[in-house]
Design an enzyme around this catalytic site. Structure first.
Site, PDB file in Angstrom:
ATOM      1  N   HIS A 124      36.245  59.530 -51.518  1.00  0.00           N
ATOM      2  CA  HIS A 124      35.880  60.573 -51.942  1.00  0.00           C
ATOM      3  C   HIS A 124      36.114  60.410 -53.938  1.00  0.00           C
ATOM      4  O   HIS A 124      37.302  60.429 -54.319  1.00  0.00           O
ATOM      5  CB  HIS A 124      36.810  61.919 -51.370  1.00  0.00           C
ATOM      6  N   SER A 138      39.312  59.259 -53.862  1.00  0.00           N
ATOM      7  CA  SER A 138      40.696  59.427 -53.212  1.00  0.00           C
ATOM      8  C   SER A 138      39.880  57.716 -51.890  1.00  0.00           C
ATOM      9  O   SER A 138      38.338  58.313 -51.079  1.00  0.00           O
ATOM     10  CB  SER A 138      41.109  60.442 -52.403  1.00  0.00           C
ATOM     11  N   ASN A 148      36.730  57.952 -45.084  1.00  0.00           N
ATOM     12  CA  ASN A 148      35.456  57.987 -45.539  1.00  0.00           C
ATOM     13  C   ASN A 148      36.364  58.235 -47.568  1.00  0.00           C
ATOM     14  O   ASN A 148      37.362  58.640 -47.877  1.00  0.00           O
ATOM     15  CB  ASN A 148      36.187  60.242 -45.559  1.00  0.00           C
ATOM     16  N   ASP A 189      37.434  67.325 -46.013  1.00  0.00           N
ATOM     17  CA  ASP A 189      37.842  65.744 -47.100  1.00  0.00           C
ATOM     18  C   ASP A 189      39.455  66.489 -47.097  1.00  0.00           C
ATOM     19  O   ASP A 189      40.469  66.411 -48.246  1.00  0.00           O
ATOM     20  CB  ASP A 189      37.487  65.886 -48.608  1.00  0.00           C
TER      21      ASP A 189
END
Ligand code: GRF
Length: 199
Positions: free
Chosen positions: A109, A136, A107, A145
């Site tokens: 972020h 990130s 993912n 997260d």
């Protein structure tokens, strides 16, 4: 071996577009094979433009996160990607979906995790009055997260920044980090873990 990638989005897909542009280079060791969304996201236009199959699992068509997640997982299993990339997917995945794909699910972020996790990382950094935030790329785990950080970089906050202005300054950094992480995974410089048996 070319790494096959599925990208999941909810929004404009500008980070997806950057990955598609990078993967258009024949020397890039990964290929986006399918794009999925939880709504008729604007970013699906990139799938069209690049001739890449896409699917939508509409959030509002399901009566629970689990049912929505089960359909999303079924769609992903059709394509069997080596890696799933969440790039602006604004949904928390049910633990069953994370379990089915982790650790081969990452993912992006728009904050310097563990600072400012969650759906409003840019807004929260501005509200906190920090002079720098960041971008990130992490492995998705059951938290918000909270998974292992694969790459991150600081981004300055400028006085008078609006949320949009700061987010637009963060996104190019996110894109560069994402493309580099996907390349490193494809070239086995970065080993996330053994792909779970798909059946
Ligand atoms: C990105 O900053 C992503 O990290 C966050 O939402 C944004 C998506 O932007 N979750 P886009 O849809 O790629 O333009």
């Amino acid at each position: 071996m070319v790494l096959t990638v599925a990208v999941l989005i909810s929004g404009t897909g500008s980070n997806l577009r950057a990955l598609l542009d990078a993967a258009a280079d024949p020397g890039f060791p990964a290929r986006v094979i399918v794009i999925g969304a939880d709504r008729e996201a604007d970013g699906l236009a990139h799938a069209e433009a690049f001739g890449i199959p896409s699917f939508v699992v509409p959030w509002e068509a399901f009566d629970s996160r689990e049912a929505w997640g089960a359909e999303l997982d079924a769609q992903l299993k059709v394509w069997q990607p080596d890696l799933v990339v969440l790039s602006g997917l604004m949904r928390l995945l049910p633990r069953e979906v994370v379990a089915a794909w982790s650790p081969n699910i990452i993912n992006t972020h728009p904050a310097f995790l563990p600072e400012f996790p969650g759906a409003h990382g840019v807004r929260d950094a501005l509200a906190a009055g920090v002079s720098e935030t960041g971008a990130s790329v992490i492995v998705v785990d059951d938290g918000v997260d909270s998974g292992p950080i694969l790459a991150q970089e600081r981004v300055p906050v400028h006085p008078g920044d609006t949320e949009a202005a700061l987010h637009e300054r963060i996104k190019p950094v996110e894109r560069r980090l994402l493309i580099d992480v996907v390349r490193r995974i494809a070239e086995s410089e970065l080993v996330l873990g053994v792909r779970p048996d798909p059946n």
